[in-house]
Design a protein around this motif. Sequence first.
Motif, short mmCIF file in Angstrom:
data_model
loop_
_atom_site.label_atom_id
_atom_site.label_comp_id
_atom_site.label_asym_id
_atom_site.label_seq_id
_atom_site.Cartn_x
_atom_site.Cartn_y
_atom_site.Cartn_z
N ARG A 39 6.93 -65.37 43.71
CA ARG A 39 8.16 -64.69 43.30
C ARG A 39 9.38 -65.53 43.69
NH1 ARG A 39 6.87 -59.94 45.64
NH2 ARG A 39 5.52 -59.25 43.97
N GLN A 40 9.38 -66.07 44.90
CA GLN A 40 10.49 -66.90 45.36
C GLN A 40 10.60 -68.18 44.51
OE1 GLN A 40 12.81 -66.14 47.76
NE2 GLN A 40 13.86 -68.00 47.11
N ALA A 41 9.48 -68.80 44.21
CA ALA A 41 9.50 -70.01 43.38
C ALA A 41 10.00 -69.71 41.97
CB ALA A 41 8.10 -70.62 43.32
N SER A 42 9.65 -68.55 41.45
CA SER A 42 10.11 -68.15 40.13
C SER A 42 11.63 -68.01 40.09
CB SER A 42 9.45 -66.82 39.74
OG SER A 42 10.04 -66.27 38.61
N VAL A 43 12.18 -67.35 41.09
CA VAL A 43 13.63 -67.16 41.15
C VAL A 43 14.33 -68.50 41.33
CG1 VAL A 43 15.51 -66.11 42.47
CG2 VAL A 43 13.45 -64.82 41.99
N GLN A 44 13.79 -69.37 42.15
CA GLN A 44 14.39 -70.69 42.34
C GLN A 44 14.33 -71.51 41.05
OE1 GLN A 44 12.23 -72.09 45.76
NE2 GLN A 44 13.75 -71.29 47.19
N SER A 87 14.42 -61.78 31.97
CA SER A 87 14.26 -60.34 31.88
C SER A 87 15.43 -59.65 32.55
CB SER A 87 12.96 -59.88 32.54
OG SER A 87 13.06 -60.00 33.95
N ALA A 88 15.48 -58.34 32.39
CA ALA A 88 16.55 -57.55 33.00
C ALA A 88 16.38 -57.42 34.50
CB ALA A 88 16.58 -56.17 32.35
N GLU A 89 15.24 -57.84 35.04
CA GLU A 89 15.02 -57.76 36.48
C GLU A 89 15.82 -58.82 37.23
OE1 GLU A 89 10.79 -58.11 36.31
OE2 GLU A 89 10.50 -55.96 36.53
N TYR A 90 16.32 -59.84 36.52
CA TYR A 90 17.17 -60.87 37.12
C TYR A 90 18.62 -60.44 36.93
CZ TYR A 90 13.25 -64.17 37.25
OH TYR A 90 12.07 -64.81 37.52
N PHE A 111 16.32 -61.22 41.91
CA PHE A 111 15.17 -60.75 41.14
C PHE A 111 14.58 -59.56 41.88
CE2 PHE A 111 10.50 -60.86 40.52
CZ PHE A 111 10.47 -60.55 39.17
N THR A 112 14.57 -58.42 41.22
CA THR A 112 14.01 -57.21 41.83
C THR A 112 12.88 -56.71 40.96
OG1 THR A 112 16.23 -56.68 42.61
CG2 THR A 112 14.57 -54.95 42.78
N PRO A 113 11.64 -57.01 41.34
CA PRO A 113 10.51 -56.52 40.54
C PRO A 113 10.36 -55.01 40.69
CG PRO A 113 9.72 -57.57 42.53
CD PRO A 113 11.20 -57.74 42.51
N SER A 114 9.76 -54.38 39.72
CA SER A 114 9.58 -52.93 39.81
C SER A 114 8.72 -52.60 41.01
CB SER A 114 8.94 -52.40 38.52
OG SER A 114 7.72 -53.08 38.28
N THR A 117 10.50 -55.79 46.60
CA THR A 117 11.73 -56.14 47.29
C THR A 117 12.45 -57.26 46.54
OG1 THR A 117 10.54 -57.72 48.68
CG2 THR A 117 10.82 -55.50 49.56
N ALA A 118 13.76 -57.27 46.67
CA ALA A 118 14.57 -58.25 45.96
C ALA A 118 14.41 -59.63 46.57
CB ALA A 118 16.03 -57.84 45.98
N VAL A 119 14.42 -60.64 45.71
CA VAL A 119 14.36 -62.04 46.11
C VAL A 119 15.59 -62.71 45.51
CG1 VAL A 119 13.00 -64.15 46.00
CG2 VAL A 119 11.85 -61.96 46.06
N THR A 120 16.24 -63.58 46.27
CA THR A 120 17.46 -64.22 45.77
C THR A 120 17.37 -65.74 45.84
OG1 THR A 120 18.52 -64.16 47.94
CG2 THR A 120 18.90 -62.28 46.50
N ALA A 121 18.18 -66.38 45.02
CA ALA A 121 18.33 -67.84 45.02
C ALA A 121 19.76 -68.15 44.59
CB ALA A 121 17.33 -68.51 44.09
#
Length: 129
Positions: A39-44, A87-90, A111-114, A117-121
């Motif tokens: 998840r963190q790598a995706s947001v980055q 997606s709208a989750e970002y 990024f907050t998946p359904s 917890t939220a992940v940020t970059a």
Amino acid sequence: MKQVQRGFTLIELVMVIVILGILAAVAIPKFVDLSSDARQASVQGVAGALSSGSAINYATYSARGTGTVVNSCDAAKATLQGGAFPSAEYTAPTTAFATPSGATNDCVLSFTPSGGTAVTATFTAITTP
């Protein structure tokens, strides 16, 4: 005539199974929690794409006088190729930049998946008029 037996003893087989069990017990926890790293790598990755898109957009604007208007972190989404945001989750802040054209602005992508917890970059957006 003497027969030679070949094979492993029961003790040798049990020891191999015990060693494999210990190795598995040590290795499994390292693979269980890969979803948070993914998840963190995706947001980055998305944040990096936004930084690159913003830089290319500013270069295009500087060279040709045309391009996408980037006046907020949220507006930087339109700089991705084809304007296709994942997606709208970002989400990114929609507060307008108070800086002149060409100024760099640090933005936080969340990024907050359904049900997660939220992940940020952080990414850098370059202001264009």
